[in-house]
Design a protein around this motif. Structure first.
Motif, PDB file in Angstrom:
ATOM      1  N   LYS A 136      34.248  71.878  53.674  1.00  0.00           N
ATOM      2  CA  LYS A 136      34.003  72.291  55.064  1.00  0.00           C
ATOM      3  C   LYS A 136      33.330  73.653  55.112  1.00  0.00           C
ATOM      4  N   ALA A 137      33.769  74.549  54.260  1.00  0.00           N
ATOM      5  CA  ALA A 137      33.153  75.873  54.222  1.00  0.00           C
ATOM      6  C   ALA A 137      31.703  75.770  53.755  1.00  0.00           C
ATOM      7  N   LEU A 138      31.478  74.977  52.704  1.00  0.00           N
ATOM      8  CA  LEU A 138      30.117  74.789  52.194  1.00  0.00           C
ATOM      9  C   LEU A 138      29.217  74.162  53.254  1.00  0.00           C
ATOM     10  N   SER A 139      29.776  73.237  54.025  1.00  0.00           N
ATOM     11  CA  SER A 139      28.999  72.584  55.085  1.00  0.00           C
ATOM     12  C   SER A 139      28.579  73.587  56.151  1.00  0.00           C
ATOM     13  N   GLN A 140      29.497  74.488  56.511  1.00  0.00           N
ATOM     14  CA  GLN A 140      29.192  75.499  57.521  1.00  0.00           C
ATOM     15  C   GLN A 140      28.115  76.472  57.020  1.00  0.00           C
ATOM     16  N   ILE A 141      28.262  76.889  55.771  1.00  0.00           N
ATOM     17  CA  ILE A 141      27.277  77.809  55.189  1.00  0.00           C
ATOM     18  C   ILE A 141      25.911  77.135  55.097  1.00  0.00           C
TER      19      ILE A 141
END
Length: 379
Positions: free
Chosen positions: A57-62
């Motif tokens: 999820k963090a990678l997707s946001q970044i």
């Protein structure tokens, strides 16, 4: 609409991630997003999560923030990480295809779209996008047909598929595809306008005129006027044809085609003076593979006015742009019947026959030319 849907999805994802982390400031991120400071948002997220994070999820946001900020290499790097952690994820593959498309890497973009189709053989958007990379009209047709079968009312696919059919000279399918899409969206002026030239090719002239009149109420479009002018000509409404094409001429968007139709319309109305003027304008507009035909039209007008020497000059001028059976035969007739020069007539009849006229379609002209050659030799 797509941007706001993506924003909504991003915020949902952020909410879930923020619940797991006390480090992220949701209000700060929301402010970045609302002011479209995507690069700042990406930098902020990267300052919170370690470089080797496996948090999808963090990678997707970044990745999303970097993509919106135009930092495509950074976005691709994050999406590739996601694809390694969670392979065969359709949204990730679509994002990678989009990034590679924007960077001009067609091979990679196609590869990701093909992966999507392998995973989901009924994915409309994958077929739609992949069609844009087709190497041939035939391949583009195949992909667009598949997309259209999945959603036959999508206006973009209907338009592209219709234009591909038209390019392949398959006018009836081109017309039918647009007809279905128009039925679902009768106020789609783009689709209606695209259908006009195809309807002309199919001889649906009354429909072209009726649809064109509705489109012109929306705005004065030169392409619509051009299509309507042709339709008026073919239903023998020469006056309205001239009215429309004169309007195009006043807008300075005339072309050799519109000028040629004006020439023929004036000729049909027996206004030979204007016909001659527009025949000359047609010739001046563009020297093309049709130039001999235009000179033949001009010469025919001079003949109708009994200006035989001018007709002779126009016919011979036409031959300087290439051989023409029409001109050879017409010169033969001109010398034979009007100028009373049988030997010159025989010369052009012979050139006509040597230029291999269509034996079936021109059998009467062939027989006449042979007979006049024989008569000339007998004198």
């Amino acid at each position: 609409m797509k941007i706001w849907l993506s924003l909504f999805a991003f915020l949902l994802g952020f909410k879930n991630t923020a619940a797991q982390s006390t480090k992220a400031d949701s209000e700060k991120l929301l402010e970045y997003y609302e002011t479209q400071r995507y690069a700042d948002a990406a930098g902020y997220l990267q300052s919170i999560y370690p470089e080797n994070t496996q948090d999808v999820k963090a990678l997707s946001q970044i990745a999303y923030c970097n993509m919106m900020a135009g930092k495509l290499p950074e976005a691709e790097k994050s999406y590739l990480k996601i694809n390694t952690i969670q392979p065969d994820n359709l949204p990730t593959l679509f994002s990678l295809a989009s990034i590679n498309s924007r960077r001009g890497n067609v091979s990679n973009a196609k590869s990701y779209l093909q992966q999507i189709i392998h995973l989901d053989s009924l994915n409309f958007n994958a077929y739609k996008q992949l069609a844009g990379y087709a190497d041939t009209p035939e391949m583009r047709l195949k992909l667009l047909k598949k997309a259209n079968a999945l959603n036959n009312t999508d206006p973009d696919v209907a338009y592209d598929l219709s234009m591909t059919y038209k390019e392949l000279r398959q006018n009836q399918p081109a017309y039918d595809i647009l007809k279905t899409a128009i039925a679902a969206d009768p106020e789609n002026f783009t689709l209606r306008q695209a259908q006009l030239p195809i309807a002309n090719l199919l001889g649906k002239y009354t429909e072209v005129i009726e649809t064109g009149e509705k489109l012109l109420k929306n705005r004065a479009d030169a392409n619509v006027m051009n299509d309507m002018g042709q339709a008026y000509f073919y239903v023998k409404d020469y006056k309205n044809c001239i009215v429309l094409y004169k309007a195009l001429e006043e807008m300075e968007v005339q072309n050799e085609g519109t000028l040629y139709f004006m020439t023929l319309s004036y000729r049909e109305l027996k206004d030979y003076d204007n016909a001659a003027i527009y025949a000359q304008k047609t010739i001046n507009e563009a020297i093309s593979e049709h130039t001999t035909l235009y000179y033949a039209a001009l010469a025919g007008i001079y003949e109708a006015k009994n200006q035989y020497n001018d007709a002779l000059t126009a016919y011979k001028r036409g031959l300087t742009f290439g051989t023409s059976n029409i001109i050879y035969y017409r010169l033969g007739l001109l010398y034979d019947l009007n100028l009373k020069q049988p030997k010159n007539a025989a010369t052009y009849y012979q050139l006509y026959l040597k230029n291999k006229p269509d034996q079936e379609k021109e059998k009467e002209q062939i027989a006449y030319a042979r007979d006049r050659i024989t008569s000339s030799n007998g004198k």
